[in-house]
Scaffold this motif. Sequence first.
Motif, PDB file in Angstrom:
ATOM      1  N   ASN A 174      29.063  40.662  38.429  1.00 18.26           N
ATOM      2  CA  ASN A 174      29.623  40.718  37.075  1.00 18.26           C
ATOM      3  C   ASN A 174      31.030  40.124  37.092  1.00 18.26           C
ATOM      4  N   ASP A 175      31.124  38.824  36.847  1.00 19.03           N
ATOM      5  CA  ASP A 175      32.431  38.162  36.931  1.00 19.03           C
ATOM      6  C   ASP A 175      33.349  38.471  35.756  1.00 19.03           C
ATOM      7  N   VAL A 176      32.883  39.273  34.798  1.00 20.21           N
ATOM      8  CA  VAL A 176      33.738  39.694  33.689  1.00 20.21           C
ATOM      9  C   VAL A 176      34.641  40.856  34.119  1.00 20.21           C
ATOM     10  N   VAL A 177      34.167  41.666  35.070  1.00 21.30           N
ATOM     11  CA  VAL A 177      34.937  42.812  35.550  1.00 21.30           C
ATOM     12  C   VAL A 177      35.784  42.350  36.734  1.00 21.30           C
ATOM     13  N   GLN A 178      37.094  42.197  36.479  1.00 20.54           N
ATOM     14  CA  GLN A 178      38.005  41.683  37.501  1.00 20.54           C
ATOM     15  C   GLN A 178      39.289  42.497  37.526  1.00 20.54           C
ATOM     16  N   LEU A 179      39.931  42.483  38.665  1.00 19.54           N
ATOM     17  CA  LEU A 179      41.225  43.136  38.849  1.00 19.54           C
ATOM     18  C   LEU A 179      42.055  42.280  39.785  1.00 19.54           C
ATOM     19  N   GLY A 180      43.284  41.992  39.388  1.00 15.91           N
ATOM     20  CA  GLY A 180      44.202  41.260  40.252  1.00 15.91           C
ATOM     21  C   GLY A 180      45.233  42.207  40.830  1.00 15.91           C
ATOM     22  N   ILE A 181      45.677  41.909  42.035  1.00 18.98           N
ATOM     23  CA  ILE A 181      46.747  42.670  42.686  1.00 18.98           C
ATOM     24  C   ILE A 181      47.768  41.654  43.170  1.00 18.98           C
ATOM     25  N   LEU A 182      49.003  41.837  42.749  1.00 24.88           N
ATOM     26  CA  LEU A 182      50.077  40.883  43.022  1.00 24.88           C
ATOM     27  C   LEU A 182      51.215  41.589  43.747  1.00 24.88           C
ATOM     28  N   GLU A 183      51.736  40.960  44.781  1.00 26.78           N
ATOM     29  CA  GLU A 183      52.901  41.495  45.490  1.00 26.78           C
ATOM     30  C   GLU A 183      54.049  41.653  44.498  1.00 26.78           C
ATOM     31  N   GLN A 184      54.531  42.869  44.321  1.00 24.18           N
ATOM     32  CA  GLN A 184      55.495  43.140  43.247  1.00 24.18           C
ATOM     33  C   GLN A 184      56.804  42.372  43.403  1.00 24.18           C
ATOM     34  N   GLY A 185      57.190  41.993  44.582  1.00 25.35           N
ATOM     35  CA  GLY A 185      58.429  41.245  44.767  1.00 25.35           C
ATOM     36  C   GLY A 185      58.237  39.741  44.837  1.00 25.35           C
ATOM     37  N   HIS A 186      57.044  39.253  44.527  1.00 18.74           N
ATOM     38  CA  HIS A 186      56.758  37.821  44.636  1.00 18.74           C
ATOM     39  C   HIS A 186      57.621  37.023  43.658  1.00 18.74           C
ATOM     40  N   HIS A 187      57.993  35.816  44.059  1.00 21.82           N
ATOM     41  CA  HIS A 187      58.903  34.980  43.252  1.00 21.82           C
ATOM     42  C   HIS A 187      58.327  34.608  41.886  1.00 21.82           C
ATOM     43  N   THR A 188      57.004  34.707  41.705  1.00 18.75           N
ATOM     44  CA  THR A 188      56.425  34.389  40.400  1.00 18.75           C
ATOM     45  C   THR A 188      56.618  35.524  39.385  1.00 18.75           C
ATOM     46  N   VAL A 189      57.004  36.687  39.872  1.00 18.96           N
ATOM     47  CA  VAL A 189      57.278  37.828  38.991  1.00 18.96           C
ATOM     48  C   VAL A 189      58.748  37.742  38.580  1.00 18.96           C
ATOM     49  N   PRO A 190      59.040  37.734  37.295  1.00 22.33           N
ATOM     50  CA  PRO A 190      60.432  37.626  36.863  1.00 22.33           C
ATOM     51  C   PRO A 190      61.303  38.764  37.416  1.00 22.33           C
ATOM     52  N   VAL A 191      62.528  38.420  37.768  1.00 21.26           N
ATOM     53  CA  VAL A 191      63.484  39.419  38.210  1.00 21.26           C
ATOM     54  C   VAL A 191      63.593  40.470  37.111  1.00 21.26           C
ATOM     55  N   GLY A 192      63.680  41.707  37.506  1.00 17.90           N
ATOM     56  CA  GLY A 192      63.716  42.801  36.547  1.00 17.90           C
ATOM     57  C   GLY A 192      62.353  43.431  36.330  1.00 17.90           C
ATOM     58  N   PHE A 193      61.300  42.741  36.775  1.00 17.95           N
ATOM     59  CA  PHE A 193      59.939  43.267  36.646  1.00 17.95           C
ATOM     60  C   PHE A 193      59.289  43.464  38.013  1.00 17.95           C
ATOM     61  N   ARG A 194      60.056  43.337  39.043  1.00 24.39           N
ATOM     62  CA  ARG A 194      59.540  43.470  40.412  1.00 24.39           C
ATOM     63  C   ARG A 194      59.612  44.927  40.866  1.00 24.39           C
ATOM     64  N   THR A 195      59.027  45.793  40.072  1.00 25.82           N
ATOM     65  CA  THR A 195      59.093  47.225  40.336  1.00 25.82           C
ATOM     66  C   THR A 195      57.689  47.832  40.382  1.00 25.82           C
ATOM     67  N   THR A 196      57.646  49.074  40.796  1.00 25.09           N
ATOM     68  CA  THR A 196      56.389  49.816  40.798  1.00 25.09           C
ATOM     69  C   THR A 196      55.970  50.079  39.359  1.00 25.09           C
TER      70      THR A 196
END
Length: 141
Positions: A45-67
């Motif tokens: 079922n390719d409609v049911v998906q979940l992504g997990i991203l390293e919270q401190g990754h450079h693609t995450v804007p500063v200020g949002f790199r939190t738990t």
Amino acid sequence: MTTNSIFPVIPARDVARSRDFYSGLLELTVVFDSGWYVQLQAPGNDVVQLGILEQGHHTVPVGFRTTPAGVLVSVEVDDVDRLYAGAVEAGLPVVSPLRDEVFGQRHFMTTDPDGLLVDVITVIPYAAEITESAAVTGGAR
């Protein structure tokens, strides 16, 4: 414009640990793993998906790199009893035990490795008083 997909991407301090938590609890398959980002999917079922991203990754804007906080991830499954038994056997934190709700859910809640609340649900019939009330307002299912 057509929306093709919406799925949560959860920030994690330890991507591999969160990958193992979600794939184990929800029986999801890893379809992509770069180390800093993992894509999980329900088998068949390719409609049911979940992504997990390293919270401190450079693609995450500063200020949002939190738990993550204040978010509840709800997951509907066919057999919540089986997943609950597996969660207990695995020693996962159970913050709300398995129970039936009058509004048509049998569910339990756990937390992921970063403390995000995960509600695992199987839909059940509404209680009689809810069904009667919904029928009056036109909301019965």
